[in-house]
Design an enzyme around this catalytic site. Structure first.
Site, PDB file in Angstrom:
ATOM      1  N   GLY A  99       0.799  -1.213   0.000  1.00 44.21           N
ATOM      2  CA  GLY A  99       0.000   0.000   0.000  1.00 44.21           C
ATOM      3  C   GLY A  99       0.833   1.265   0.000  1.00 44.21           C
ATOM      4  O   GLY A  99       2.023   1.264  -0.313  1.00 44.21           O
ATOM      5  N   THR A 100       0.193   2.370   0.373  1.00 51.39           N
ATOM      6  CA  THR A 100       0.876   3.654   0.438  1.00 51.39           C
ATOM      7  C   THR A 100       2.048   3.603   1.399  1.00 51.39           C
ATOM      8  O   THR A 100       3.137   4.094   1.104  1.00 51.39           O
ATOM      9  CB  THR A 100      -0.109   4.753   0.872  1.00 51.39           C
ATOM     10  N   CYS A 101       1.868   2.986   2.550  1.00 53.29           N
ATOM     11  CA  CYS A 101       2.885   2.995   3.606  1.00 53.29           C
ATOM     12  C   CYS A 101       4.231   2.469   3.113  1.00 53.29           C
ATOM     13  O   CYS A 101       5.246   3.159   3.205  1.00 53.29           O
ATOM     14  CB  CYS A 101       2.400   2.182   4.797  1.00 53.29           C
ATOM     15  N   TYR A 139       2.113  16.945   9.449  1.00 56.57           N
ATOM     16  CA  TYR A 139       3.280  16.078   9.608  1.00 56.57           C
ATOM     17  C   TYR A 139       3.928  15.703   8.281  1.00 56.57           C
ATOM     18  O   TYR A 139       5.164  15.633   8.181  1.00 56.57           O
ATOM     19  CB  TYR A 139       2.927  14.844  10.436  1.00 56.57           C
ATOM     20  N   GLY A 175      -3.356  17.077   3.430  1.00 54.95           N
ATOM     21  CA  GLY A 175      -4.114  15.977   4.004  1.00 54.95           C
ATOM     22  C   GLY A 175      -4.350  14.847   3.032  1.00 54.95           C
ATOM     23  O   GLY A 175      -3.921  14.893   1.871  1.00 54.95           O
ATOM     24  N   ASP A 225      -7.648   3.494   6.721  1.00 50.09           N
ATOM     25  CA  ASP A 225      -7.943   4.895   6.439  1.00 50.09           C
ATOM     26  C   ASP A 225      -9.354   5.136   5.933  1.00 50.09           C
ATOM     27  O   ASP A 225      -9.926   6.203   6.150  1.00 50.09           O
ATOM     28  CB  ASP A 225      -6.961   5.435   5.395  1.00 50.09           C
ATOM     29  N   ALA A 252      -1.032   3.649   9.760  1.00 50.50           N
ATOM     30  CA  ALA A 252      -0.807   2.265   9.341  1.00 50.50           C
ATOM     31  C   ALA A 252      -0.988   1.292  10.493  1.00 50.50           C
ATOM     32  O   ALA A 252      -1.568   0.210  10.322  1.00 50.50           O
ATOM     33  CB  ALA A 252       0.596   2.125   8.740  1.00 50.50           C
ATOM     34  N   HIS A 307      20.069   3.010  32.482  1.00 50.63           N
ATOM     35  CA  HIS A 307      20.820   4.267  32.455  1.00 50.63           C
ATOM     36  C   HIS A 307      22.125   4.058  31.688  1.00 50.63           C
ATOM     37  O   HIS A 307      22.779   3.028  31.866  1.00 50.63           O
ATOM     38  CB  HIS A 307      21.140   4.702  33.890  1.00 50.63           C
TER      39      HIS A 307
END
Length: 462
Positions: free
Chosen positions: A41-43, A185, A269, A309, A317, A441
């Site tokens: 797909g688009t992703c 974004y 968009g 979507d 996704a 850490h």
């Protein structure tokens, strides 16, 4: 061509569709998947994966450029150059590896693939225009996973110098100048990458600030970095078209402006793909521009589901994947419903932004007292040693029982904290749970523990 009959037909092989097909086949469901092109797909093909490859290339080039004038680390190097065509070839290699991997997984699971545009004839029958003729498929259950596509502005139709994110991810040379219409974004991720590669970038955003889906506290570090990179941001401004000489005409609070740009990238968009596959042959209900679904992702027609979507926000996704997995299990006989507590939203700008759960305004809107804890990366040893101490981690919790309601962060590499954030919300963690968990850490993740302690009033390192 002989008709195909199956228990499950998935239309669309993006992240939601291929996950649904694989999971169903693993459960013993006779499954067929249809898509116009290669899976992913688009992703995988023109979205998430290639854009992150370009962002990485931009980061590497920017670091190399900084070394040309020397830096605090004492590293120096000559001025770098970039062959964007080679970069794109590298990016395409990653895409091919991933899409080939998905193809292999579909085959391994026993999913039958059919390539071509699909169109409903009725609620149980779909015709696919393949290279060798029309393939008719009869299915007991059908999942619609047709995804989304870039929104085109009537004043700036795609073509020539006006491009969408798809064309931007296929450029073979860095444009000398780039105007980005839309400060969301997609626009900021690509605009930042091209600015680091050497383009002069201008962003035009209609809203009063960038990334309007995030609160202002999260977006301030991003705005500062855009200015450091020389990116001009025009807020409360509207792109109204191209002049006769090809400049982008903008209407803003200070009057009209004209921006000379080699390319104009429109990123205002995405819209769901609800046309072109025979929706008119079905009795589906709409929720605005999206297909209406229930808690099982079933549409108004029994036996027809929709995921990803095409079903609404957030158009991500990983949401589509989770829906696809759930629907596959439902088709296999499980009794499930959508009960996810949180879906991470990540923006891969510089610095990165991640938000999971409720925002501060949403949390306050519950009508309860809220505790907030913030820990800056300027007090985090790992961030300092990475020369990336801008940003912070923030935790929101109920004041009465310390139940975590939302987690946000802005900083270098904070996308990798999204899993911990989502896990905390899904497991209904309290501030004490996070504060008492031993964090390695030095890591950026320590900021999460510190933020939780700060929310309880006894932070250690800030």
């Amino acid at each position: 061509m002989k008709d195909i009959s199956c228990k499950l037909l998935v239309i669309g092989a993006g992240p939601g569709g291929y996950v649904c097909a694989i999971r169903a086949a693993q459960a013993g469901v006779d499954t067929v998947i249809v898509d116009r092109a290669r899976p992913g797909g688009t992703c995988l093909n023109v979205g998430c994966i290639p854009s992150k490859a370009l962002i990485h290339a931009g980061d590497e080039f920017a670091q190399a450029s900084a070394r040309a004038s020397g830096d605090a680390l004492g590293i120096s190097a000559g001025a770098p150059s970039i062959d964007l065509a080679q970069t794109m070839e590298w990016k395409d290699g990653i895409v091919t590896r991933l899409t080939s991997g998905v193809s292999g997984l579909l085959k391994k699971s026993g999913v039958k693939r059919v390539t071509g545009p699909a169109r409903f004839r009725d609620g149980r029958t779909v015709a696919v225009e393949t290279d060798t003729g029309v393939q008719v498929i009869h299915a007991q259950t059908i999942v619609i996973a047709t995804g989304s596509e870039p929104v085109e502005l009537s004043a700036l139709p795609f073509g020539g110098r006006v491009i969408s994110s798809t064309e931007a991810l296929a450029l073979e040379a860095v444009p000398a100048s780039l105007a980005v219409v839309g400060g969301g974004y997609i626009g900021l991720e690509l605009g930042t990458a091209f600015a680091k590669l050497g383009a002069k970038v201008t962003v035009v955003e209609a809203a009063p600030r960038i990334l309007p889906q995030y609160d202002a506290e999260l977006t301030r570090p991003v705005m500062r970095r855009l200015k450091e990179l020389g990116i001009k941001v025009m807020l409360e401004s509207k792109a109204v078209g191209l002049t006769e000489k090809g400049a982008l005409q903008v209407e803003g609070p200070s009057g009209d402006a004209r921006i000379k740009a080699e390319k104009v990238l429109v990123t205002v968009g995405r819209r769901p793909v609800t046309e072109g596959w025979g929706r008119e042959e079905l009795a589906l209900e709409m929720d605005g521009p999206f297909l209406r679904v229930d808690a099982q992702c079933q549409t108004a027609m029994r036996g027809i589901y929709a995921i990803g979507d095409v079903t609404g926000a957030p158009m991500l996704a990983h949401r589509a994947m989770a829906q696809g997995d759930m629907v596959a299990q439902i088709v296999a006989g499980e009794r499930l419903a959508w009960d996810k507590q949180a879906i991470p939203e990540v923006c891969f700008t510089d610095p990165e932004v991640v938000s999971v759960g409720l925002s501060p305004d949403e949390a306050r809107g519950l009508g309860r007292e809220i505790k907030t804890g913030v820990f800056p990366f300027s007090a985090n040893g790992r961030a300092m040693t990475m020369q990336a101490d801008a940003g912070f981690v923030r935790v929101l919790a109920r004041a009465d029982n310390h139940l975590v309601l939302g987690l946000q962060a802005v900083g270098a590499g904070v996308s990798e904290l999204s899993a911990a954030f989502a896990l905390a919300l899904e497991m209904q963690a309290r501030l004490e749970d996070i504060a008492a968990t031993v964090h390695a850490h030095p890591t950026l993740g320590e900021a999460l523990q510190e933020a939780a302690m700060a929310a309880m009033g006894h932070g250690l390192h800030a």
